[in-house]
Design an enzyme around this catalytic site. Structure first.
Site, PDB file in Angstrom:
ATOM      1  CE1 TYR A 141       4.898  -2.632 -10.812  1.00  0.00           C
ATOM      2  CE2 TYR A 141       6.064  -3.701 -12.608  1.00  0.00           C
ATOM      3  CZ  TYR A 141       5.451  -2.584 -12.070  1.00  0.00           C
ATOM      4  OH  TYR A 141       5.390  -1.432 -12.798  1.00  0.00           O
ATOM      5  CE  LYS A 186       9.984  10.493  -4.705  1.00  0.00           C
ATOM      6  NZ  LYS A 186      10.147  11.776  -5.404  1.00  0.00           N
ATOM      7  CG  ASP A 219      11.254  12.952  -8.457  1.00  0.00           C
ATOM      8  OD1 ASP A 219      12.266  12.266  -8.214  1.00  0.00           O
ATOM      9  OD2 ASP A 219      10.809  13.784  -7.643  1.00  0.00           O
ATOM     10  CG  ASP A 243       6.817  -1.551 -16.098  1.00  0.00           C
ATOM     11  OD1 ASP A 243       7.026  -1.650 -17.330  1.00  0.00           O
ATOM     12  OD2 ASP A 243       5.738  -1.872 -15.560  1.00  0.00           O
ATOM     13  CG  ASP A 247       7.030   1.361 -21.723  1.00  0.00           C
ATOM     14  OD1 ASP A 247       7.768   0.366 -21.912  1.00  0.00           O
ATOM     15  OD2 ASP A 247       5.799   1.344 -21.898  1.00  0.00           O
TER      16      ASP A 247
END
Ligand code: NAD
Length: 353
Positions: A141, A186, A219, A243, A247
């Protein structure tokens, strides 16, 4: 104790929910003999209207001089035109950056009376109590961005120092909880994730040998979060994965109106806010659920003021109000509906007992 708390009500339901949270803050001060001085400042759309900037200098200075900052929410249709040059959300990003808040904490706990509010089966949810720690000021970001007619790129970079400091925050939380940390990355694909994994591994071995660490691919973590949420204690991850996962995790609890958050930096100064937005659809109607902001006050007294007993008193007051049926429309499940201020009063009353 004496403390100065800057309150940033913001937009939409922000002023309604922070008003109730400040009442609770003062009730706690009275009960435990503290002096909490609160000072309101502008942020977001309200600040744009008044000053042209989403984060006026005066707000930034006041926040830097405070012991903690409590925020409602920012944004709304009035300031969302595509051609708008200044946006309310810029105020939020700017204050996090200016205060150096690199760790975002989002606890996900479930009130037994509200199990049915979630889309996940109650038997899967039972016992869920997760603390997700998201790195907030690095990663993709904030990396360099490029764009041509036909290609675009976003650079993701992390330093050992950025990874270590957020891991320390998560590990210290794990130490006060069930002593289990899941680090999400990851590492099978991304170089930044391989650095993340080896840094976490090294730091945990040298500084937190008492904490059990598990590395999980993002994942797989997304899948396990809804398959076996109660098996997680503390999770730590980089900015973008965090992020998305925060959520996802928040939906385990069923309502946005119940979940608090804290953003912390190197010192004790922190920014505390509900995870929901400014809810323009219900603003000004007395329908907003103030519990997430009130629970953010509990996090504020716990993390910035180091008042654990006071934090637990707020949390049990909210929990008992919910158990005894004081529920705003979003969690009413067909029962009687409490207004924003009635819900605030119910918490204040339980704290004053
Ligand atoms: P939202 O969280 O404001 O609302 C989503 C839905 O949840 C709405 O139906 C709303 O009525 C309901 N809701 C939210 N909080 C509630 C509460 N406390 N009690 C009862 N119901 C509640 O998200 P959105 O509609 O996508 O965004 C609205 C505005 O908020 C946008 O301008 C957005 O940019 C902004 N926003 C701000 C923040 C923040 O300040 N941190 C976070 C998210 C969105």
């Amino acid at each position: 104790m004496r403390a100065k708390i800057v309150v940033l009500p913001g937009d939409g339901i922000g002023p309604e929910v922070t008003e109730q949270a400040v009442r609770v803050l003062q009730a706690v001060a009275k009960k435990f003999g503290h002096q909490f001085e609160t000072e309101e400042q502008l942020i977001g759309g309200a600040a744009i209207d008044a000053t042209g900037s989403a984060l006026p200098k005066q707000t930034e200075t006041a926040c830097k001089q405070a012991d903690a900052v409590l925020l409602g929410a920012v944004g709304g249709p009035k300031w969302s035109a595509p051609e708008a040059k200044v946006r309310p959300e810029q105020g939020l990003l700017a204050i996090r950056k200016s205060l150096g808040l690199f760790a975002n904490l989002r606890p996900v706990t479930l009130h037994p009376a509200l199990m049915d509010a979630s889309t996940i089966k109650p038997e899967v949810l039972k016992g869920t109590d997760i603390m997700v720690v998201r790195e907030l000021t690095g990663g993709i970001y904030f990396g360099e961005k490029t764009r041509t007619e036909t290609t675009a790129s976003d650079l993701c970079s992390y330093s050992v120092n950025e990874i270590e400091r957020v891991t320390r925050v998560a590990a210290q939380l794990a130490r006060q909880r069930r002593k289990q940390l899941v680090s999400v990355d990851k590492a099978n694909v991304l170089e930044t994730s391989r650095l993340w994994r080896s840094t976490v591994e090294k730091l945990m071995k040298s500084e937190f040998p008492d904490i059990q660490v598990e590395h999980m691919l993002v994942d797989s973590a997304a899948m396990h979060l809804i398959r076996r949420p109660s098996s997680f204690d503390v999770m730590v991850t980089e900015n973008m994965f965090g992020d998305i996962l925060t959520d996802e995790a928040s939906m385990l609890a069923g309502s946005l109106g119940l979940l608090p958050s804290a953003s912390l930096g190197a010192g004790t100064l922190g920014l505390y806010e509900p995870i929901h937005g400014s809810a323009p659809d219900i603003a000004g109607k007395g329908l907003a659920n103030p519990y997430a902001t009130i629970l953010s006050v509990a996090m504020l007294v716990r993390h910035s003021l180091k008042l654990e007993t006071e934090a637990q008193a707020i949390e049990s007051a909210v929990s008992s109000a919910i158990s005894e049926g004081v529920r705003t429309a979003d969690i009413s499940a067909g029962g009687p509906v409490a207004s924003t201020s009635e819900a605030g009063s119910a918490v204040v009353a339980r704290l004053s007992q």
